[in-house]
Scaffold this motif. Structure first.
Motif, mmCIF file in Angstrom:
data_model
loop_
_atom_site.group_PDB
_atom_site.id
_atom_site.type_symbol
_atom_site.label_atom_id
_atom_site.label_comp_id
_atom_site.label_asym_id
_atom_site.label_seq_id
_atom_site.Cartn_x
_atom_site.Cartn_y
_atom_site.Cartn_z
ATOM 1 N N GLU A 64 57.886 60.381 -33.068
ATOM 2 C CA GLU A 64 59.344 60.246 -32.932
ATOM 3 C C GLU A 64 60.001 61.355 -33.741
ATOM 4 O OE1 GLU A 64 62.904 56.954 -33.772
ATOM 5 O OE2 GLU A 64 60.796 56.414 -34.064
ATOM 6 N N VAL A 65 61.100 61.926 -33.236
ATOM 7 C CA VAL A 65 61.840 62.955 -33.959
ATOM 8 C C VAL A 65 63.281 62.503 -34.126
ATOM 9 C CG1 VAL A 65 62.710 65.327 -33.912
ATOM 10 C CG2 VAL A 65 60.359 64.858 -33.215
ATOM 11 N N LEU A 66 63.738 62.514 -35.361
ATOM 12 C CA LEU A 66 65.114 62.160 -35.672
ATOM 13 C C LEU A 66 65.830 63.390 -36.212
ATOM 14 C CD1 LEU A 66 63.054 59.702 -36.852
ATOM 15 C CD2 LEU A 66 65.268 58.588 -37.114
ATOM 16 N N TYR A 67 67.169 63.350 -36.187
ATOM 17 C CA TYR A 67 67.987 64.419 -36.760
ATOM 18 C C TYR A 67 69.005 63.777 -37.696
ATOM 19 C CZ TYR A 67 65.854 67.467 -33.335
ATOM 20 O OH TYR A 67 64.930 68.177 -32.602
ATOM 21 N N GLY A 68 68.978 64.202 -38.947
ATOM 22 C CA GLY A 68 69.872 63.602 -39.929
ATOM 23 C C GLY A 68 71.306 64.053 -39.792
ATOM 24 N N GLY A 69 71.533 65.216 -39.121
ATOM 25 C CA GLY A 69 72.886 65.751 -38.991
ATOM 26 C C GLY A 69 73.308 66.548 -40.206
ATOM 27 N N SER A 70 72.706 66.248 -41.344
ATOM 28 C CA SER A 70 72.909 66.973 -42.602
ATOM 29 C C SER A 70 71.616 66.830 -43.392
ATOM 30 C CB SER A 70 74.080 66.391 -43.399
ATOM 31 O OG SER A 70 73.775 65.069 -43.819
ATOM 32 N N HIS A 71 71.479 67.629 -44.446
ATOM 33 C CA HIS A 71 70.284 67.511 -45.286
ATOM 34 C C HIS A 71 70.259 66.146 -45.972
ATOM 35 C CE1 HIS A 71 68.710 71.678 -45.076
ATOM 36 N NE2 HIS A 71 69.961 71.936 -44.717
ATOM 37 N N GLN A 72 71.437 65.694 -46.374
ATOM 38 C CA GLN A 72 71.524 64.381 -46.985
ATOM 39 C C GLN A 72 71.074 63.298 -46.003
ATOM 40 O OE1 GLN A 72 73.816 66.790 -46.976
ATOM 41 N NE2 GLN A 72 75.026 66.843 -48.863
ATOM 42 N N GLY A 97 51.722 63.238 -35.500
ATOM 43 C CA GLY A 97 51.772 61.862 -35.026
ATOM 44 C C GLY A 97 52.722 60.963 -35.783
ATOM 45 N N LYS A 98 53.371 61.487 -36.796
ATOM 46 C CA LYS A 98 54.290 60.687 -37.611
ATOM 47 C C LYS A 98 55.715 60.716 -37.047
ATOM 48 C CE LYS A 98 51.592 59.480 -41.164
ATOM 49 N NZ LYS A 98 50.303 60.071 -40.833
ATOM 50 N N LYS A 99 56.551 59.844 -37.602
ATOM 51 C CA LYS A 99 57.991 59.864 -37.312
ATOM 52 C C LYS A 99 58.614 60.908 -38.240
ATOM 53 C CE LYS A 99 58.480 55.479 -38.124
ATOM 54 N NZ LYS A 99 59.140 54.152 -38.309
ATOM 55 N N PHE A 100 59.217 61.928 -37.653
ATOM 56 C CA PHE A 100 59.662 63.093 -38.429
ATOM 57 C C PHE A 100 61.173 63.259 -38.318
ATOM 58 C CE2 PHE A 100 60.324 67.402 -39.716
ATOM 59 C CZ PHE A 100 59.249 67.733 -40.540
ATOM 60 N N SER A 101 61.804 63.633 -39.439
ATOM 61 C CA SER A 101 63.246 63.885 -39.438
ATOM 62 C C SER A 101 63.544 65.342 -39.776
ATOM 63 C CB SER A 101 63.956 62.991 -40.456
ATOM 64 O OG SER A 101 65.346 63.294 -40.495
ATOM 65 N N ALA A 148 62.085 57.521 -41.007
ATOM 66 C CA ALA A 148 61.139 58.621 -40.827
ATOM 67 C C ALA A 148 60.041 58.513 -41.870
ATOM 68 C CB ALA A 148 61.849 59.962 -40.963
ATOM 69 N N GLU A 149 58.864 59.034 -41.516
ATOM 70 C CA GLU A 149 57.737 59.050 -42.453
ATOM 71 C C GLU A 149 57.620 60.395 -43.162
ATOM 72 O OE1 GLU A 149 54.223 56.654 -40.495
ATOM 73 O OE2 GLU A 149 55.409 57.662 -38.932
ATOM 74 N N VAL A 150 58.166 61.424 -42.536
ATOM 75 C CA VAL A 150 58.207 62.774 -43.106
ATOM 76 C C VAL A 150 59.588 63.345 -42.793
ATOM 77 C CG1 VAL A 150 57.047 65.008 -43.281
ATOM 78 C CG2 VAL A 150 55.765 63.016 -42.443
ATOM 79 N N ALA A 151 60.148 64.103 -43.735
ATOM 80 C CA ALA A 151 61.482 64.667 -43.491
ATOM 81 C C ALA A 151 61.579 66.068 -44.057
ATOM 82 C CB ALA A 151 62.560 63.789 -44.118
#
Length: 344
Positions: free
Chosen positions: A199-207, A149-153, A218-221
């Motif tokens: 929500e799901v985000l993508y950082g594009g890189s680990h950084q 249920g969190k916003k995750f990256s 994000a709340e978790v990455a």
């Protein structure tokens, strides 16, 4: 007569196909330039000196000009090596597998060893990080139950430690519950009201994934230790253990320069097979491949502080040198089978 003509025709066809096979495996398309593709994680300005150092050493060894192809997207690097727009690439295990699936002429050369100097401990770590690990502590242990249920990256769905490994771990953990027994990795790709993550985000890189967490997007990455080592330092706890707290260094380069001093903590740590340098054998002859392999495995690379950076150095190298035994070691395709198994 017909049989004789047929035999000749079959022989010609066989020779043609044998010739094609031979040319593709011996680098018949080789030219005077070696193009090296880099994932977004290694494409930043802070690693430019390390990339250039490897390029210079390869130029001396092969007599060819080395050009670097930096990228902002995992798929660009994977497609470049698979489609023949790059001769060499530094990819994660999952990225290599995807490139090899597209073109089996893409083969691994070397991976960075572990502290033993061998393949035995040639691993890094996939992290699940949060702002405050205490929020995920249950009965004295850190658990991932609270991530639902969190916003995750994630990093990219082509990332080994930034998607493949953490998504498999999440599915394995939650699918033991009746509510999520049908959960699949594909269900984690997008967020929403009726999805596993809000929500799901993508950082594009680990950084980028780490910065998503540090800026509150994000709340978790998910991201890995080696890709953020140049930017953070241990503030509390034990290195690479759940509960460890890391702080962004005062002199951190982009993209961490906007979050200096901020902290995050770990709730999950999973070992992952190290990333390989790979080659497209259609473009690079066996003779040149041998020169590249010998060079990458050499003491010249292992002892180069711009590539293997000592722990107390302020340089931003590609790899850390802790024991003094770390180096690049030869690897075969089947070494990556444990990562392949995650997709079955």
């Amino acid at each position: 007569m017909k049989k004789s003509m047929m035999s000749i025709l079959m022989l010609v066809i066989l020779l043609v196909f044998t010739g094609c096979s031979s040319s593709s495996s011996t680098g018949a398309n080789e030219d005077d330039t070696l193009t090296v593709a880099w994932l977004p994680n290694e494409s930043g300005e802070d690693l430019g000196e390390a990339r250039d150092e490897i390029g210079k050493i390869l130029e001396d060894a092969t007599g060819k000009k080395v050009e670097h192809k930096t990228t902002t997207d995992y798929n660009i690097a994977i497609e470049a090596i698979a489609n023949g727009n790059a001769d060499l690439a530094f990819l994660g295990a999952q990225g290599y597998i995807e490139a090899n699936n597209k073109n089996d002429s893409v083969q691994p050369l070397v991976v960075p060893s572990g502290e033993s100097g061998t393949l035995d401990d040639a691993v890094y770590n996939s992290w699940l990080a949060v702002q405050n690990a205490d929020d995920y502590k249950m009965n004295g242990e850190y658990k991932i139950d609270g991530i639902q249920g969190k916003k995750f990256s994630f990093v990219s769905n082509s990332s080994t430690s930034g998607f493949k490994v953490p998504s498999t771990g999440i599915v394995d953990y939650f699918s033991q519950q009746d509510k999520f027994k049908e959960l699949k990795a594909e269900d984690l790709l997008e967020g929403g009201k009726d999805k596993f993550f809000s929500e799901v985000l993508y950082g594009g890189s680990h950084q980028g994934s780490a910065v998503n967490l540090l800026t509150g997007k994000a709340e978790v990455a998910a991201f890995c230790d080696t890709c953020v080592n140049n930017y953070v330092e241990l503030a509390d706890g034990e290195e690479n253990k759940a509960g460890a707290v890391y702080k962004v260094r005062k002199d951190a380069a982009e993209p961490f320069n906007t979050v200096v001093g901020k902290t995050f903590s770990l709730i999950s740590v999973t070992p992952v097979l190290n990333a390989p340098f790979v080659v497209n054998t259609e473009l690079v002859s066996e003779e040149t491949r041998e020169k590249i392999l010998e060079t990458l495995m050499s003491d010249e690379i292992a002892n180069n502080e711009k590539v293997f950076v000592p722990e107390d150095s302020k340089l931003s190298g590609l790899f850390k040198r802790v024991s003094g035994k770390e180096r690049l070691v030869e690897v075969e395709d089947d070494w990556f089978n444990p990562i392949r198994e995650l997709s079955k």
